[in-house]
Design a protein around this motif. Sequence first.
Motif, PDB file in Angstrom:
ATOM      1  N   LYS A  28      22.865  27.055  94.112  1.00  0.00           N
ATOM      2  CA  LYS A  28      21.791  26.089  94.397  1.00  0.00           C
ATOM      3  C   LYS A  28      22.319  24.955  95.289  1.00  0.00           C
ATOM      4  CE  LYS A  28      20.582  25.001  90.178  1.00  0.00           C
ATOM      5  NZ  LYS A  28      21.379  25.860  89.288  1.00  0.00           N
ATOM      6  N   GLY A  29      21.461  24.528  96.224  1.00  0.00           N
ATOM      7  CA  GLY A  29      21.840  23.435  97.115  1.00  0.00           C
ATOM      8  C   GLY A  29      22.640  23.878  98.320  1.00  0.00           C
ATOM      9  N   HIS A  30      22.715  25.193  98.575  1.00  0.00           N
ATOM     10  CA  HIS A  30      23.488  25.660  99.728  1.00  0.00           C
ATOM     11  C   HIS A  30      22.785  25.276 101.026  1.00  0.00           C
ATOM     12  CE1 HIS A  30      20.598  28.930  98.958  1.00  0.00           C
ATOM     13  NE2 HIS A  30      20.633  29.119 100.271  1.00  0.00           N
ATOM     14  N   ILE A  34      22.609  47.273  96.558  1.00  0.00           N
ATOM     15  CA  ILE A  34      22.654  46.119  95.649  1.00  0.00           C
ATOM     16  C   ILE A  34      23.085  44.880  96.425  1.00  0.00           C
ATOM     17  CG2 ILE A  34      23.850  45.123  93.633  1.00  0.00           C
ATOM     18  CD1 ILE A  34      24.015  47.908  92.471  1.00  0.00           C
ATOM     19  N   ILE A  35      22.475  43.745  96.105  1.00  0.00           N
ATOM     20  CA  ILE A  35      22.861  42.474  96.717  1.00  0.00           C
ATOM     21  C   ILE A  35      23.591  41.626  95.677  1.00  0.00           C
ATOM     22  CG2 ILE A  35      22.052  40.335  97.777  1.00  0.00           C
ATOM     23  CD1 ILE A  35      21.679  42.687  99.590  1.00  0.00           C
ATOM     24  N   ASN A  36      24.850  41.321  95.930  1.00  0.00           N
ATOM     25  CA  ASN A  36      25.601  40.372  95.116  1.00  0.00           C
ATOM     26  C   ASN A  36      25.742  39.072  95.891  1.00  0.00           C
ATOM     27  OD1 ASN A  36      26.102  42.038  92.851  1.00  0.00           O
ATOM     28  ND2 ASN A  36      27.763  43.072  93.934  1.00  0.00           N
ATOM     29  N   GLU A  37      25.969  37.988  95.182  1.00  0.00           N
ATOM     30  CA  GLU A  37      26.105  36.719  95.890  1.00  0.00           C
ATOM     31  C   GLU A  37      27.195  35.859  95.271  1.00  0.00           C
ATOM     32  OE1 GLU A  37      22.579  34.340  95.831  1.00  0.00           O
ATOM     33  OE2 GLU A  37      22.840  33.730  93.756  1.00  0.00           O
ATOM     34  N   ALA A  38      27.687  34.948  96.080  1.00  0.00           N
ATOM     35  CA  ALA A  38      28.655  33.943  95.644  1.00  0.00           C
ATOM     36  C   ALA A  38      28.489  32.763  96.600  1.00  0.00           C
ATOM     37  CB  ALA A  38      30.072  34.494  95.680  1.00  0.00           C
ATOM     38  N   TRP A  39      29.269  31.718  96.404  1.00  0.00           N
ATOM     39  CA  TRP A  39      29.183  30.579  97.315  1.00  0.00           C
ATOM     40  C   TRP A  39      30.572  29.997  97.528  1.00  0.00           C
ATOM     41  CZ3 TRP A  39      30.759  25.639  95.951  1.00  0.00           C
ATOM     42  CH2 TRP A  39      30.954  25.407  94.586  1.00  0.00           C
ATOM     43  N   THR A  40      30.697  29.248  98.597  1.00  0.00           N
ATOM     44  CA  THR A  40      31.967  28.593  98.881  1.00  0.00           C
ATOM     45  C   THR A  40      31.711  27.272  99.597  1.00  0.00           C
ATOM     46  OG1 THR A  40      34.182  28.935  99.785  1.00  0.00           O
ATOM     47  CG2 THR A  40      32.348  29.639 101.157  1.00  0.00           C
ATOM     48  N   GLU A  41      32.660  26.391  99.499  1.00  0.00           N
ATOM     49  CA  GLU A  41      32.638  25.118 100.234  1.00  0.00           C
ATOM     50  C   GLU A  41      34.088  24.797 100.583  1.00  0.00           C
ATOM     51  OE1 GLU A  41      30.915  20.537  99.871  1.00  0.00           O
ATOM     52  OE2 GLU A  41      30.488  22.016  98.321  1.00  0.00           O
TER      53      GLU A  41
END
Length: 294
Positions: free
Chosen positions: A127-129, A223-230
Amino acid sequence: MNAKKANAIVAKAATGLLAALASIPAWADSEPVRWQLNMPQGVTRTAENAYDMHMLMLWICVAIGVVVFGAMGYAMVKFRKSKGAKPDVEFTHSTKLEVIWTVVPILILVVMAVPATLKVIEQYDAKGHEMTVKVTGYQWMWRYEIVGEDVNFISRLDRESDRIRQAGIRPDPNANPHYLRDVDNPLVLPTDTKIRLVFTADDVIHAWWVPALGWKQDAIPGIINEAWTEIREPGTYRGVCAELCGKDHGFMPIVVKAVPRAEYEAWLAAQKAGDLAEAARIAATAPATAGGEG
């Protein structure tokens, strides 16, 4: 063992220890170093979370080991049969002690599980990406799409590494320091920006893994997987496919170039304009070792 040989062994051990201690500052990097004794800290909050949990679990296990093996050692020496020691039936069949050594491990596991669960949940909270990058795995390359920006390109093993590999030449580590770990088109990302990454594959299962980012994610067809980075620091961060995906599995590296936002915008504009030479020039400005190479 004579004194000369013993001194040589001690000197070798001391040299190794000094090398290990000297490598401690490099633990924040992602490029493995000789005598590295710990996992890299990485350059993102998720990497920091993984490192913190690793160290917490390590020290808990060390404390448990000291107590358990210390008690075992003491008991074996103090109450050995040769000294006439005999089993204490009341001790070995104590219901109270059995309750204690059942409850205590449960409490330890809870103490370990709570922070680990919270950090795993945070790892998947995108959230907030500010932007999204779609990553698609192929045999044996990666496709990157900057969603909403009409930027879509393939990234594969660089031609020089591929030439050396196919020719069967022994690579020169000085001339080719990143043999099999360079690509023709790196993924350029802005620093200090929360980025959502979604993963899939077009043929078989792959896994996108850049140690400096602190996680790896499976890329699975359909399949769609997700992750986030900063990413906090500009630099070049390297990774690999971490799922056996066929005969050239070892030849589909990952290179992420993290640059300040202004340089990223310039790279994005060059990509949109089809000016690949300018895009490559901007990507090349990413520091080679600031924050470490993965």
